[in-house]
Design a protein around this motif. Structure first.
Motif, PDB file in Angstrom:
ATOM      1  N   MET A  56       9.131  17.459 -77.546  1.00  0.00           N
ATOM      2  CA  MET A  56       8.975  18.790 -76.867  1.00  0.00           C
ATOM      3  C   MET A  56       9.374  19.994 -77.829  1.00  0.00           C
ATOM      4  O   MET A  56      10.432  19.955 -78.197  1.00  0.00           O
ATOM      5  CB  MET A  56       9.580  18.755 -75.486  1.00  0.00           C
ATOM      6  CG  MET A  56       9.549  19.925 -74.683  1.00  0.00           C
ATOM      7  SD  MET A  56      10.592  20.217 -73.341  1.00  0.00           S
ATOM      8  CE  MET A  56      12.173  20.494 -74.340  1.00  0.00           C
ATOM      9  N   ASP A  57       8.505  20.974 -77.831  1.00  0.00           N
ATOM     10  CA  ASP A  57       8.680  22.116 -78.536  1.00  0.00           C
ATOM     11  C   ASP A  57       9.352  23.137 -77.620  1.00  0.00           C
ATOM     12  O   ASP A  57       8.889  23.476 -76.449  1.00  0.00           O
ATOM     13  CB  ASP A  57       7.547  22.707 -79.052  1.00  0.00           C
ATOM     14  CG  ASP A  57       6.900  21.877 -80.143  1.00  0.00           C
ATOM     15  OD1 ASP A  57       7.695  21.213 -80.795  1.00  0.00           O
ATOM     16  OD2 ASP A  57       5.694  21.928 -80.389  1.00  0.00           O
ATOM     17  N   VAL A  58      10.725  23.760 -77.964  1.00  0.00           N
ATOM     18  CA  VAL A  58      11.300  24.671 -77.140  1.00  0.00           C
ATOM     19  C   VAL A  58      10.643  25.992 -77.410  1.00  0.00           C
ATOM     20  O   VAL A  58      10.756  26.456 -78.677  1.00  0.00           O
ATOM     21  CB  VAL A  58      12.797  24.562 -77.412  1.00  0.00           C
ATOM     22  CG1 VAL A  58      13.645  25.654 -76.730  1.00  0.00           C
ATOM     23  CG2 VAL A  58      13.396  23.341 -77.134  1.00  0.00           C
ATOM     24  N   ASP A  59      10.313  26.782 -76.304  1.00  0.00           N
ATOM     25  CA  ASP A  59      10.110  28.102 -76.430  1.00  0.00           C
ATOM     26  C   ASP A  59      11.057  29.118 -76.516  1.00  0.00           C
ATOM     27  O   ASP A  59      11.609  29.079 -75.746  1.00  0.00           O
ATOM     28  CB  ASP A  59       9.174  28.376 -75.184  1.00  0.00           C
ATOM     29  CG  ASP A  59       8.332  29.738 -75.094  1.00  0.00           C
ATOM     30  OD1 ASP A  59       8.599  30.678 -75.985  1.00  0.00           O
ATOM     31  OD2 ASP A  59       7.446  29.944 -74.534  1.00  0.00           O
ATOM     32  N   LEU A  60      11.013  29.854 -77.859  1.00  0.00           N
ATOM     33  CA  LEU A  60      12.255  30.759 -78.028  1.00  0.00           C
ATOM     34  C   LEU A  60      12.089  31.976 -76.935  1.00  0.00           C
ATOM     35  O   LEU A  60      13.006  32.554 -76.908  1.00  0.00           O
ATOM     36  CB  LEU A  60      12.179  31.352 -79.437  1.00  0.00           C
ATOM     37  CG  LEU A  60      12.503  30.126 -80.724  1.00  0.00           C
ATOM     38  CD1 LEU A  60      12.292  30.840 -81.994  1.00  0.00           C
ATOM     39  CD2 LEU A  60      13.692  29.715 -80.646  1.00  0.00           C
ATOM     40  N   ARG A  61      11.018  32.255 -76.652  1.00  0.00           N
ATOM     41  CA  ARG A  61      10.845  33.421 -75.779  1.00  0.00           C
ATOM     42  C   ARG A  61      11.544  33.025 -74.248  1.00  0.00           C
ATOM     43  O   ARG A  61      12.247  33.809 -73.677  1.00  0.00           O
ATOM     44  CB  ARG A  61       9.567  34.100 -75.344  1.00  0.00           C
ATOM     45  CG  ARG A  61       9.489  34.882 -74.625  1.00  0.00           C
ATOM     46  CD  ARG A  61       8.011  35.263 -74.088  1.00  0.00           C
ATOM     47  NE  ARG A  61       7.410  34.083 -73.433  1.00  0.00           N
ATOM     48  CZ  ARG A  61       6.144  34.021 -73.088  1.00  0.00           C
ATOM     49  NH1 ARG A  61       5.406  35.240 -73.078  1.00  0.00           N
ATOM     50  NH2 ARG A  61       5.558  32.944 -72.488  1.00  0.00           N
ATOM     51  N   LYS A  62      11.310  31.945 -73.844  1.00  0.00           N
ATOM     52  CA  LYS A  62      12.009  31.495 -72.640  1.00  0.00           C
ATOM     53  C   LYS A  62      13.338  31.352 -72.876  1.00  0.00           C
ATOM     54  O   LYS A  62      14.145  31.480 -71.732  1.00  0.00           O
ATOM     55  CB  LYS A  62      11.217  30.104 -72.208  1.00  0.00           C
ATOM     56  CG  LYS A  62       9.929  30.000 -71.481  1.00  0.00           C
ATOM     57  CD  LYS A  62       9.521  28.573 -71.015  1.00  0.00           C
ATOM     58  CE  LYS A  62       7.983  28.628 -70.484  1.00  0.00           C
ATOM     59  NZ  LYS A  62       7.295  28.412 -71.871  1.00  0.00           N
TER      60      LYS A  62
END
Length: 284
Positions: free
Chosen positions: A1-7
């Motif tokens: 899973m890629d973590v969204d930096l904006r979130k």
């Protein structure tokens, strides 16, 4: 899973404010949008990050863990953005951070002389941001004063120096060259007690439960203004007190507290030859 930096940035804002409305204002987005983004992050991580009711918002254990991990991750991403941006603009720069009282001219000048094509810059830091500027890429190396959060950093000890109590000239201890920390037990310390644990363990105001929290100072100058006004005392490295000499203040060496340790610090993930070269220069 890629973590969204904006979130992750949205999450950190809420975690620091513990209030969705204030976090939304800080992020300049609508609160419903922020709430949806946090829910989406929780679904992606398969973990509840906040407990909310009508009165308060609190972090769960999973939220506490994510906050601890998210801050250095975001700082590393910002550092990457800064370095790539400088490279894209063709700016070959090397930036050195330094704390008040420290003179870094000799090492900075030596690096600049070795690399005429390099722009060597300096940034004055504070107790609050001396590590942050390393992690987010504003500086390549920093002269830091311990203690600091050493996670993700490499440190090289450079020197130690005694610490002194800075006092208003009308203070009962004014004129003494050397004092004991016990002499300050009745005084109000304009610093977090953990900054001077020897004072914390003796302080009358802590023992009697009447300590008033210190204001949020943003510079040495602000601390010294409060000392001069008779609102308390501070303990500083000798070089800092000497640099900020003024007629309404005096200082005395505190003989029975730990010296201040100065180190050179940099991001442990970086493998820059310039960093290695500067460290060698500073140590020499």
């Amino acid at each position: 899973m890629d973590v969204d930096l904006r979130k992750l940035r949205y999450f950190v804002a809420v975690a620091e404010q513990l209030h969705f409305g204030r976090a939304a204002e800080r992020l300049h987005i609508a609160q419903p949008v922020l709430s949806r983004q946090i829910r989406a992050l929780e679904e992606e991580l398969k973990a509840q990050l906040f407990v909310r009711d009508k009165r308060r918002t609190e972090l769960t254990a999973a939220g506490e863990q994510l906050l601890a991990d998210a801050r250095p991750l975001l700082a590393a991403a910002e550092a990457l953005r800064r370095r790539v941006g400088r490279a894209a603009r063709g700016r070959d720069t090397f930036t050195v951070g330094f704390m008040p009282g420290l003179i870094v001219t000799t090492a900075v000048r030596a690096l600049a002389q070795r690399h005429p094509e390099l722009t060597v810059e300096v940034v004055r830091t504070t107790w609050d941001d001396q590590v942050e500027v390393i992690r987010d890429g504003r500086v390549d190396v920093g002269y830091v004063r311990l203690p600091v959060d050493q996670r993700g950093l490499r440190l090289r000890p450079l020197l130690t120096e005694p610490r002194v109590a800075v006092l208003p000239t009308e203070h009962r201890l004014a004129g003494k060259e050397v004092i004991s920390i016990a002499d300050l037990a009745e005084d109000h310390l304009l610093q977090p007690p953990d900054a001077v644990p020897e004072w914390r363990d003796l302080a009358t105001e802590l023992r009697e439960g009447r300590r008033v929290p210190e204001p949020a100072f943003h510079s040495v100058e602000e601390k010294l203004e409060h000392v001069a006004a008779g609102q308390g005392v501070v303990v500083l490295p000798l070089s800092v007190a000497s640099f900020y000499t003024r007629p309404d203040l005096t200082h005395a060496t505190v003989r029975d507290i730990a010296d201040n340790q100065v180190c050179l610090a940099w991001d442990s993930a970086r493998r820059s030859p310039l960093i290695r070269e500067f460290v060698a220069i500073a140590e020499g």
